[in-house]
Structure formats: structure tokens, C-alpha cells
Write a protein that holds these residues in place. Structure first.
Motif, PDB file in Angstrom:
ATOM      1  N   GLU A 190       0.644  -1.622   0.033  1.00 21.73           N
ATOM      2  CA  GLU A 190       0.289   0.218  -0.021  1.00 21.73           C
ATOM      3  C   GLU A 190       0.532   1.447  -0.285  1.00 21.73           C
ATOM      4  OE1 GLU A 190      -3.767   2.148   2.620  1.00 21.73           O
ATOM      5  OE2 GLU A 190      -2.902  -0.202   3.165  1.00 21.73           O
ATOM      6  N   ARG A 191       1.760   1.593   0.683  1.00 19.95           N
ATOM      7  CA  ARG A 191       2.594   1.957   1.240  1.00 19.95           C
ATOM      8  C   ARG A 191       4.253   2.560   0.115  1.00 19.95           C
ATOM      9  NH1 ARG A 191       1.172   5.032   5.926  1.00 19.95           N
ATOM     10  NH2 ARG A 191       4.067   5.895   5.905  1.00 19.95           N
ATOM     11  N   LYS A 192       3.411   2.697  -1.682  1.00 22.72           N
ATOM     12  CA  LYS A 192       4.645   2.187  -2.657  1.00 22.72           C
ATOM     13  C   LYS A 192       4.496   4.267  -2.809  1.00 22.72           C
ATOM     14  CE  LYS A 192       0.856   0.506  -5.415  1.00 22.72           C
ATOM     15  NZ  LYS A 192       0.353  -0.391  -6.542  1.00 22.72           N
ATOM     16  N   GLY A 193       6.076   4.459  -3.391  1.00 15.18           N
ATOM     17  CA  GLY A 193       5.892   5.537  -4.292  1.00 15.18           C
ATOM     18  C   GLY A 193       6.927   5.570  -4.830  1.00 15.18           C
ATOM     19  N   ILE A 194       7.901   6.687  -5.310  1.00 16.63           N
ATOM     20  CA  ILE A 194       8.404   6.570  -5.818  1.00 16.63           C
ATOM     21  C   ILE A 194       9.858   7.738  -5.717  1.00 16.63           C
ATOM     22  CG2 ILE A 194       9.198   8.060  -8.472  1.00 16.63           C
ATOM     23  CD1 ILE A 194       6.629   7.111  -9.709  1.00 16.63           C
ATOM     24  N   MET A 195      10.700   7.613  -5.853  1.00 12.29           N
ATOM     25  CA  MET A 195      11.972   8.665  -5.209  1.00 12.29           C
ATOM     26  C   MET A 195      12.230   9.384  -6.641  1.00 12.29           C
ATOM     27  SD  MET A 195      13.899   9.918  -3.170  1.00 12.29           S
ATOM     28  CE  MET A 195      13.857   9.673  -1.259  1.00 12.29           C
ATOM     29  N   LYS A 233       7.035  10.895  -4.043  1.00 10.91           N
ATOM     30  CA  LYS A 233       6.920  11.227  -1.984  1.00 10.91           C
ATOM     31  C   LYS A 233       8.249  11.462  -1.943  1.00 10.91           C
ATOM     32  CE  LYS A 233       3.128   8.756  -2.246  1.00 10.91           C
ATOM     33  NZ  LYS A 233       1.701   9.843  -1.961  1.00 10.91           N
ATOM     34  N   GLY A 234       9.261  11.658  -2.552  1.00 15.48           N
ATOM     35  CA  GLY A 234      10.208  11.654  -2.370  1.00 15.48           C
ATOM     36  C   GLY A 234      10.738  12.597  -3.559  1.00 15.48           C
ATOM     37  N   PRO A 294       6.791  17.239  -2.393  1.00 14.78           N
ATOM     38  CA  PRO A 294       7.051  16.016  -1.494  1.00 14.78           C
ATOM     39  C   PRO A 294       7.282  15.629  -0.033  1.00 14.78           C
ATOM     40  CG  PRO A 294       9.125  16.844  -2.481  1.00 14.78           C
ATOM     41  CD  PRO A 294       8.293  17.650  -2.729  1.00 14.78           C
ATOM     42  N   GLN A 295       6.994  14.339   0.198  1.00 14.49           N
ATOM     43  CA  GLN A 295       7.320  14.174   1.278  1.00 14.49           C
ATOM     44  C   GLN A 295       8.353  14.340   2.085  1.00 14.49           C
ATOM     45  OE1 GLN A 295       4.788  11.307   3.300  1.00 14.49           O
ATOM     46  NE2 GLN A 295       3.533  11.382   1.928  1.00 14.49           N
ATOM     47  N   PHE A 296       9.425  13.931   1.335  1.00  9.47           N
ATOM     48  CA  PHE A 296      11.401  14.317   2.312  1.00  9.47           C
ATOM     49  C   PHE A 296      11.623  14.701   0.835  1.00  9.47           C
ATOM     50  CE2 PHE A 296       8.694  10.353   2.813  1.00  9.47           C
ATOM     51  CZ  PHE A 296       8.414  10.032   4.720  1.00  9.47           C
TER      52      PHE A 296
END
Length: 327
Positions: A190-195, A233-234, A294-296
Motif C-alpha cells: 500500500e505504501r509504495k511510491g517513487i523517489m 513521495k520523495g 514531496p514528503q521527503f
């Protein structure tokens, strides 16, 4: 948004700091929240690093791993010269042997209660690093990487984001939205994303000559990705304008050594001439970060010592604060 500096657990990086207070002051005095720690090899985490320092973990990576994953031993012997070398490199013969190192690192991330981990999604043999004639397509690399990610995360109690990082070799380049969407759809977490690594995205266009052109190119690619940008997300913020060098190398590839270790030593300086990770200071970088939201945000820079790193961070932070666009 949480901000970090990049650092590794190698002796070279850790020797820059006398103790944990020195490390803490290095980033905190600049208003930075913590570190993104890259785990390298079997080196332990220094006592200079505390749990409160680490916001993200960058998992270790193998530039070339797909032949091992699918059991192509003929290709492995061609790349490494003999079975003994690649068996030591990957830790064994089976897929489970390849997974062990990442499983251990994910457990470290879990114990440190980090916010996210980063995982490279790319594939390139040493020869392909200079010829850019890749045997595997982006789809093949991404779909195999999704298999690995699902094996690593299945039935785990992890709460951190698992962020796939783009590179410029075969794999997740972010230049083909259909491949990116299909890759993300295949990941059962569920908590997948892209840096998003800005420097790596720049390397997908060797016609870029300036930071301003790089910034416009990044905007164009993100616009093409549309709704997929919500997965970013980052951001690893950096730049390297190295397209002319790459075009010259492709036109006149160097003769590589026959021995794998000698060949590897040739490739290291080549990679750093492509991806040298300098501050991204073009006007509009601050606006770009605000648009991505982004969150990060990691100031991912490569330097030789703390003074050089101080100077690079100052350049990057000043560029982000220009026109009051970054707090």
C-alpha cells in the motif's frame, strides 16, 4: 516536508565526524531534519548515528542483477568470468540468496522506525554502462523488480514508504508513463511510491547543456506523467550536466579490461563523470519542489570532505530560498 542529507555507513563518511554530536550539528544547524542513510556492503552502522538521526534508508543495490534473478548462468559467466566470482557477489545460487541482503536491510529500517526506504530499479552490465546498448527493456527490468519487491514485502508489518528510484539505465526511467504505471500496479504494497532523482532524470536526455534546460526537461517529463506524479513521495535533489561526455563515450567507447574487477575499476570513474551530484541552483528549482510537494527532500550531493559539503549545501539551500519560495 522532511529534509535530509545523504550519508553512507562507510568509514570514509563516518570519519568526517568526531562523534554523534558533530554529525547532529552538521545537519541540524542548517535547519535540516535528519539523514538518509545508504547501507553499503556488510559494514555496521556507526555509533555516531542514532535512531533519531535516520529518516530514510537507501537500500544497497546491484547495478546488474537480472541475469541472476532469472537464472541465466551463461550470461553471468560472460559478465564475471567465472561462477565463483558471481556466486560471492550475489551471496549464492538462488533467488532467495539475492533477497537475503535486502531483507536484512529492511529489518534494520524497521528497527530504526524510518519513514521510508529507497530501492534502485535499473539494470546495466559494465559494458552496457559505456555502450548504452541494453539487452533488457525497461518493461523487463521493472516487472522483475516488482517481483523482487513483492517477495521482500509480503506479509511484513512495515509502516515505511517503499520508494522506487529512477535511473537512466534500463528500468524505471520515468520517461514512459505506461511502464511506470504498470510497474506500480504490480507492487502489492500500500505504501509504495517513487523517489524522483532529478540528476538521474536529466541523464535520460543527453542533449541538455545547461541547468535551465534540465529544469525545463524535468517539468516536461512530469507533465507527461500527469496523475502518476502523485506517487512521488520523495526527491533526491541534485544535477549533473554530462550529456556531451556521454555522447562522446557512446561514439568512442573505451576498451574494457577482460578481468571483471579490473573492468569494475574502469567503470567507477566513468559513472562519476556522468552522475556527479552537484547542487541544482537554476532559477525555478524552488518552484519545482513546491509543485511536486514531496514528503521527503534529500540534498543528495557528492563531496570529498565536510567543508566541500558545507559549501554545496549552502549553494543548494540558497537556491531554494531564492525569492522566498522555500522555508
Amino acid at each position: 516536508m522532511l529534509t535530509t542529507i545523504n550519508i553512507t555507513n562507510t568509514f570514509m563518511d563516518m570519519n568526517r565526524f568526531n562523534d554523534r554530536n558533530a554529525l547532529k550539528h552538521f545537519y541540524a544547524d542548517k535547519g535540516i531534519d535528519g539523514i538518509e542513510l545508504m547501507l553499503c556492503g556488510n559494514q555496521s552502522i556507526s555509533e555516531k548515528i542514532t535512531c533519531s538521526d535516520v529518516i530514510g534508508i537507501h537500500l544497497s543495490f546491484f547495478p546488474s542483477w537480472l541475469d541472476f534473478w532469472i537464472g541465466n548462468r551463461k550470461a553471468l559467466n560472460r559478465e564475471y568470468g567465472e561462477e565463483k566470482i558471481w556466486r560471492e557477489y550475489y551471496g549464492g545460487y538462488e533467488q532467495t540468496d539475492l533477497l537475503k541482503r535486502w531483507e536484512q536491510e529492511l529489518e534494520i529500517a524497521h528497527c530504526l522506525n524510518v519513514k521510508y526506504v529507497v530501492f534502485h530499479v535499473s539494470e546495466s552490465t559494465l559494458e552496457e554502462c559505456v555502450t548504452y546498448r541494453f539487452r533488457y527493456t525497461d518493461e523487463q527490468v521493472c516487472f522483475a523488480a516488482a517481483e523482487i519487491i513483492n517477495c521482500l514485502l509480503k506479509d511484513k508489518p512495515y509502516q515505511f514508504y517503499f520508494l522506487a528510484e529512477n535511473l537512466w539505465w534500463s528500468g524505471l526511467t520515468l520517461t514512459n508513463p505506461e511502464v511506470t504505471q504498470s510497474f506500480l500496479d504490480r507492487i502489492h504494497y500500500e505504501r509504495k511510491g517513487i523517489m524522483l532523482d532529478t540528476g538521474h532524470l536529466i541523464h535520460t536526455n543527453n542533449d541538455i547543456d545547461t541547468q535551465e534546460e534540465a529544469l525545463q526537461y524535468i517539468r516536461t517529463v512530469l507533465q507527461r506523467n500527469g496523475e502518476l506524479c502523485r506517487y512521488i513521495k520523495g526527491v533526491h535533489l541534485n544535477q549533473s550536466i554530462s550529456g556531451k561526455y556521454v555522447k562522446d563515450i557512446i561514439a568512442h567507447p573505451p576498451k574494457l579490461a577482460l578481468n571483471y574487477k579490473d573492468r569494475l575499476m574502469q567503470i567507477y570513474p566513468h559513472i562519476f563523470k556522468i552522475d556527479y551530484h552537484k547542487p541544482f541552483t537554476a532559477d525555478g528549482v524552488s518552484d519545482l519542489i513546491q509543485e511536486i510537494s514531496p514528503q521527503f527532500l534529500t540534498f543528495e550531493l557528492i563531496t570529498n570532505d565536510n567543508q566541500e559539503h558545507e559549501d554545496a549545501l549552502k549553494q543548494q539551500l540558497n537556491a531554494l530560498k531564492r525569492n522566498g519560495g522555500f522555508k
